[in-house]
Design a protein around this motif. Structure first.
Motif, PDB file in Angstrom:
ATOM      1  N   GLU A   1      47.463  35.083  42.207  1.00 24.03           N
ATOM      2  CA  GLU A   1      46.082  35.221  41.747  1.00 24.03           C
ATOM      3  C   GLU A   1      45.762  36.611  41.196  1.00 24.03           C
ATOM      4  O   GLU A   1      44.673  36.837  40.673  1.00 24.03           O
ATOM      5  CB  GLU A   1      45.087  34.863  42.854  1.00 24.03           C
ATOM      6  N   ASP A   2      46.698  37.534  41.301  1.00 24.95           N
ATOM      7  CA  ASP A   2      46.529  38.852  40.683  1.00 24.95           C
ATOM      8  C   ASP A   2      46.918  38.828  39.207  1.00 24.95           C
ATOM      9  O   ASP A   2      46.741  39.824  38.492  1.00 24.95           O
ATOM     10  CB  ASP A   2      47.378  39.897  41.404  1.00 24.95           C
TER      11      ASP A   2
ATOM     12  N   ALA B   1      37.527  47.834  45.316  1.00 28.11           N
ATOM     13  CA  ALA B   1      36.856  46.558  45.575  1.00 28.11           C
ATOM     14  C   ALA B   1      37.439  45.897  46.817  1.00 28.11           C
ATOM     15  O   ALA B   1      38.646  45.990  47.083  1.00 28.11           O
ATOM     16  CB  ALA B   1      37.008  45.647  44.367  1.00 28.11           C
ATOM     17  N   ASP B   2      36.600  45.199  47.541  1.00 25.66           N
ATOM     18  CA  ASP B   2      37.035  44.521  48.757  1.00 25.66           C
ATOM     19  C   ASP B   2      38.158  43.526  48.478  1.00 25.66           C
ATOM     20  O   ASP B   2      39.028  43.314  49.322  1.00 25.66           O
ATOM     21  CB  ASP B   2      35.853  43.792  49.398  1.00 25.66           C
ATOM     22  N   SER B   3      38.127  42.934  47.290  1.00 27.35           N
ATOM     23  CA  SER B   3      39.102  41.899  46.958  1.00 27.35           C
ATOM     24  C   SER B   3      40.534  42.422  46.910  1.00 27.35           C
ATOM     25  O   SER B   3      41.484  41.644  47.059  1.00 27.35           O
ATOM     26  CB  SER B   3      38.745  41.256  45.619  1.00 27.35           C
ATOM     27  N   VAL B   4      40.701  43.722  46.707  1.00 27.37           N
ATOM     28  CA  VAL B   4      42.042  44.292  46.608  1.00 27.37           C
ATOM     29  C   VAL B   4      42.260  45.461  47.565  1.00 27.37           C
ATOM     30  O   VAL B   4      43.327  46.097  47.545  1.00 27.37           O
ATOM     31  CB  VAL B   4      42.365  44.741  45.171  1.00 27.37           C
ATOM     32  N   LYS B   5      41.270  45.742  48.395  1.00 28.02           N
ATOM     33  CA  LYS B   5      41.373  46.869  49.312  1.00 28.02           C
ATOM     34  C   LYS B   5      42.556  46.669  50.254  1.00 28.02           C
ATOM     35  O   LYS B   5      42.780  45.579  50.774  1.00 28.02           O
ATOM     36  CB  LYS B   5      40.075  47.002  50.100  1.00 28.02           C
TER      37      LYS B   5
ATOM     38  N   GLU C   1      36.654  41.758  36.162  1.00 28.68           N
ATOM     39  CA  GLU C   1      36.433  42.151  37.555  1.00 28.68           C
ATOM     40  C   GLU C   1      36.791  43.608  37.770  1.00 28.68           C
ATOM     41  O   GLU C   1      37.901  44.046  37.428  1.00 28.68           O
ATOM     42  CB  GLU C   1      37.304  41.270  38.466  1.00 28.68           C
TER      43      GLU C   1
ATOM     44  N   LYS D   1      38.076  33.727  33.289  1.00 30.79           N
ATOM     45  CA  LYS D   1      37.230  34.357  34.308  1.00 30.79           C
ATOM     46  C   LYS D   1      36.574  35.611  33.747  1.00 30.79           C
ATOM     47  O   LYS D   1      36.980  36.143  32.725  1.00 30.79           O
ATOM     48  CB  LYS D   1      38.069  34.702  35.542  1.00 30.79           C
TER      49      LYS D   1
ATOM     50  N   LEU E   1      38.053  46.698  39.874  1.00 28.02           N
ATOM     51  CA  LEU E   1      39.016  46.815  40.967  1.00 28.02           C
ATOM     52  C   LEU E   1      38.915  48.143  41.710  1.00 28.02           C
ATOM     53  O   LEU E   1      38.919  48.168  42.940  1.00 28.02           O
ATOM     54  CB  LEU E   1      40.436  46.657  40.430  1.00 28.02           C
TER      55      LEU E   1
END
Length: 125
Positions: free
Chosen positions: A87-88, A59-63, A45, A42, A47
């Motif tokens: 997935e982390d 980031a919204d993905s980990v907020k 990204e 991937k 964070l």
């Protein structure tokens, strides 16, 4: 030349927590520091980021799960990660760029950073 050295990665069970660190050489009073990750196959990204005035962006993905902080006196950047998911799993990198800029959307773009650490592996099972 800015040096960044990550540490604290490891294996953790899903739902667990981990704090990773990044020791950096002091080089400027104006900067932005950030955490990125890259899972196998991937793209890298963004964070979280923090500027020299202490403003942060996540980031919204980990907020709500990840928190960035900077211990100025120790020249150490942290990423506190809670409620970890499989997935982390990724290699986590810290990055730095010089200059006085307020964190924002640009903070999550890898190409805006000039200096990178070697990474620390986080595996969630």
């Amino acid at each position: 030349h800015v040096q960044l050295v990550e540490s604290g990665g490891g294996s953790v069970k899903a739902g667990g927590s981990l704090r990773i660190s990044c020791a950096y050489s002091e080089y400027s009073s104006s900067y932005c520091l950030a955490w990125f990750r890259q899972a196998e196959g991937k793209e890298r990204e963004g964070l979280a980021a923090i500027d020299s005035d202490g403003r942060t962006a996540v980031a919204d993905s980990v907020k709500g799960r990840f928190t960035i902080s900077n211990a100025d006196a120790k020249n150490t950047l942290y990423l506190e990660m809670n409620s970890l998911k499989p997935e982390d799993t990724a290699m986590y990198y810290c990055a730095a760029t010089l200059g006085s800029r307020v964190v924002g959307a640009w903070s999550f773009e890898p190409y805006t950073y000039d200096y990178w650490g070697q990474g620390t592996q986080v595996t969630v099972s």
